[in-house]
Design a protein around this motif. Structure first.
Motif: not given
Length: 651
Positions: A235-262
């Motif tokens: 949903p639009e009000d859930t934060t999931f912001t990509p910030v960095l992807i690994s060189e092999n393209g398998k791991i994405l670092h994200v800022l998110s509040n989907e799993k927690d209040n913060f």
């Protein structure tokens, strides 16, 4: 898609005044001169370090011209490379080094649109000897400067309402050939406005909002292929912001509040489409951003706001740089790095606090030298700026509210009058304890200033933010009143001399508070304040599509089912109850809260023979862009406060 923030022009604004007394039309000279200094354009607005660290590009604003100059990090000599008048049709929004000899600027031309502007530099013994500036590409903006690749970078270009991503090599004479559709890097990918590249500059992640169902979608390209697929949606009000992807393209670092209040920093598995682990989370506040290594080979740290100050928590070896002898003590605020060169040997360190608009220092990590080279507003040193303290209050339903109180510098023998200054929004915006020109200007004139972070403010978690939904004139205002009552109980201000003033939602809050709490406030002032909640649904700039309409309904209410409530909490329909002095002001070019809000409440006040002061700023929009109109407004605002609170003129 990028939006125009504001024009830097300082054209003369004409003012239409109504309701002001003849005496108050003559602005007190001393107050006007103070306003000119506090609202003067910041001397430094942007700073970027070259990939090799030999130069720092600095954008300065003199009030009449915008300049980009180079500061040599060895000699500390400056060289002007670009200059234009603030009333020019061209405006530089951002700029980046694309290699050690080239700077690419995102520009906006009034009446035309977005363009890319190229500055080619020629050096001799590390000194700039020539500069070639030219408009490079129309209807485009920079995606990735690829600083490791000389003459190459990624751009986005609009065609037929679609965004194409291209890799450009400016060493080729006919670079326009590189814009053919067969070279479009995202031709098999989603049509999204936001993109993320890996350390090698490969287009790997696309993300945007699917307006059809108001869901955020994150797309990833397979590491060894061209196929794109959705790896996350929500949903639009859930934060999931990509910030960095690994060189092999398998791991994405994200800022998110989907799993927690913060909002926290996570590692996310692209193949498995699941969270792996939490890298960093703060127990009491949202993470604002991740600090990415210049080479995109890792995350250096995170930034967040704690106790009202921006803090940077470094997760890698760079943390040691700011400890010991190199750490700068600036009240409760910390020094933090704002930019590195590619090998992280040269850094720009910024410091700021409530009493310091900000300073920049060059850090040479090899020699451990730290040298101050620029200040944002050095002319304010003539004033004794005021510290800001935290006020904690308990709202009507038990919710704890954090506010910031700035007391004027004085001998402390008398309690100062108080101006309550609610921020705009009301959702996803907040105040901090860093320097604020509006706050410090009022404190310099002798007022205490209270800035409540009421429910709906950002940084306190999604639960607190969601509590502000549909609470215009209700729980939000109760939060504000609780903070006022707390400073009264602590005997920090004079309880008989309190006014409320704000911009946008803050203006709305001031007007509805004037109506509902004349026992607490002796006057109220609004700039660009909403006066008619149902009228917001008639603004095409806000409700041009169904998604925006739904968003306004979510934060305000449904005009079909909640019309009675919307009218009950609209100042225009309750204006006949006004019993305290009010001052309403409006920018004629405001497209967010248009002039009809201003016109309607004036008409009601006139119909009920209620006295008020008003001001229409012909050239302003939703906020203040021009020095002349800003200083004129704030000088008259001071006159309004002094007359309403029966204060002596500024001596």
């Amino acid at each position: 898609m990028k939006e125009l923030l504001f024009t830097l022009s300082v054209l003369m604004s004409s003012l239409v005044l109504a309701g002001l007394s003849e005496d108050s039309k003559a602005s007190p000279e001393k107050t006007l001169e103070i306003a000119k200094k506090f609202f003067k354009a910041s001397q430094v607005t942007k700073i970027k370090v070259s990939p090799n660290g030999e130069n720092v590009a600095i954008m300065r604003n003199s009030g009449e011209t915008i300049q980009i100059s180079l500061l040599n990090t060895n000699s500390f000599k400056e060289k002007l490379i670009l200059q234009y008048a603030t009333n020019d049709s061209l405006e530089v929004i951002d700029f980046n080094w694309i290699d050690d000899n080239s700077i690419l600027s995102d520009t906006f031309t009034k009446g035309k649109g977005w363009d890319l502007f190229l500055s080619k530099l020629t050096f001799n013994n590390s000194q700039v000897v020539s500069v070639e500036n030219r408009r490079f590409l129309e209807n485009a903006f920079l995606v990735d400067p690829l600083p490791d690749s000389e003459n190459q970078f990624l751009i986005a270009k609009w065609r037929n309402e679609k965004t194409g991503i291209y890799k450009i090599d400016i060493s080729e004479k006919n670079f326009h050939r590189q814009l053919r559709k067969e070279f479009r890097l995202n031709r098999r990918g989603p049509d999204t406005p936001y993109w993320l590249t890996n350390a090698k500059g490969r287009l790997s992640i696309g993300y945007s909002l699917n307006k059809a169902d108001s869901k955020n979608e994150i797309w990833a390209r397979r590491p060894n292929g061209r196929k794109w697929e959705i790896i996350w949606e929500g949903p639009e009000d859930t934060t999931f912001t990509p910030v960095l992807i690994s060189e092999n393209g398998k791991i994405l670092h994200v800022l998110s509040n989907e799993k927690d209040n913060f909002i926290s920093l996570y590692r996310y598995s692209i193949p498995e489409k699941r969270y792996l682990d939490k890298i960093y989370g703060h127990p009491n506040t949202d993470i604002n951003s991740a600090i990415i290594s210049p080479n995109k080979d890792g995350i250096l740290g995170v930034s967040f706001i704690e106790s009202g100050f921006h803090k940077h928590e470094y997760l890698m070896e760079v943390e040691a740089v700011l400890k010991g002898e190199l750490e700068l003590s600036v009240e409760e605020s910390k020094a933090y790095i704002v930019d590195f060169n590619q090998d992280k040997t040269i850094a720009v360190v910024q410091t700021s606090s409530a009493t310091d608009p900000g300073s920049y220092h060059l850090l040479n990590r090899k020699s451990n030298e730290l040298i101050k080279f620029a200040s944002i507003a050095p002319w304010l040193k003539e004033f004794k700026l005021s510290e800001t303290q935290i006020i904690k209050s308990t709202s009507i339903d038990g919710q704890i509210i954090e506010s910031y109180l700035t007391l004027p510098t004085s001998d402390g023998t008398t309690r100062p009058p108080l101006i309550v200054l609610p921020h705009g929004g009301p959702i996803s915006i907040r105040d901090t304890r860093h320097f604020n020109a509006h706050t410090q200007y009022l404190a310099t004139l002798g007022y205490a200033v209270l800035q409540p972070n009421y429910r709906g403010s950002s940084g306190y978690g999604k639960k607190f933010e969601n509590q502000g939904m549909r609470q215009w004139g209700r729980l939000i205002e109760n939060d504000i009143y609780s903070s006022v009552e707390e400073v009264i109980n602590q005997k920090l201000v004079e309880p008989s001399k309190i006014c409320i003033y704000g911009i946008s939602y803050g203006g709305y809050s001031a007007l509805i508070s004037a109506i509902n709490r004349p026992d607490l406030f002796k006057c109220a002032a609004s700039y660009a304040g909403v006066t008619d909640l149902p009228l917001l649904f008639s603004n095409n700039d806000l409700t041009g599509d169904e998604r925006r309409n739904n968003f306004i309904e979510k934060i305000i209410g449904d005009p079909d089912t909640d019309i009675d409530t919307l009218m009950e909490y609209s100042p225009v329909y309750q204006a006949h109850r006004v019993k305290i002095p009010i001052f309403i002001a409006q920018g004629k070019k405001d497209k967010v809260v248009d002039q009809e809000h201003f016109n309607r409440i004036k008409k009601i006040l006139d119909a009920h023979d209620i006295n008020y002061d008003s001001m229409l700023l012909e050239d302003e929009g939703h906020g203040f862009h021009y020095l002349k109109s800003t200083t004129s407004f704030y000088t008259k605002l001071d006159s309004f406060f002094r007359e309403s609170l029966q204060l002596e003129p500024l001596q």
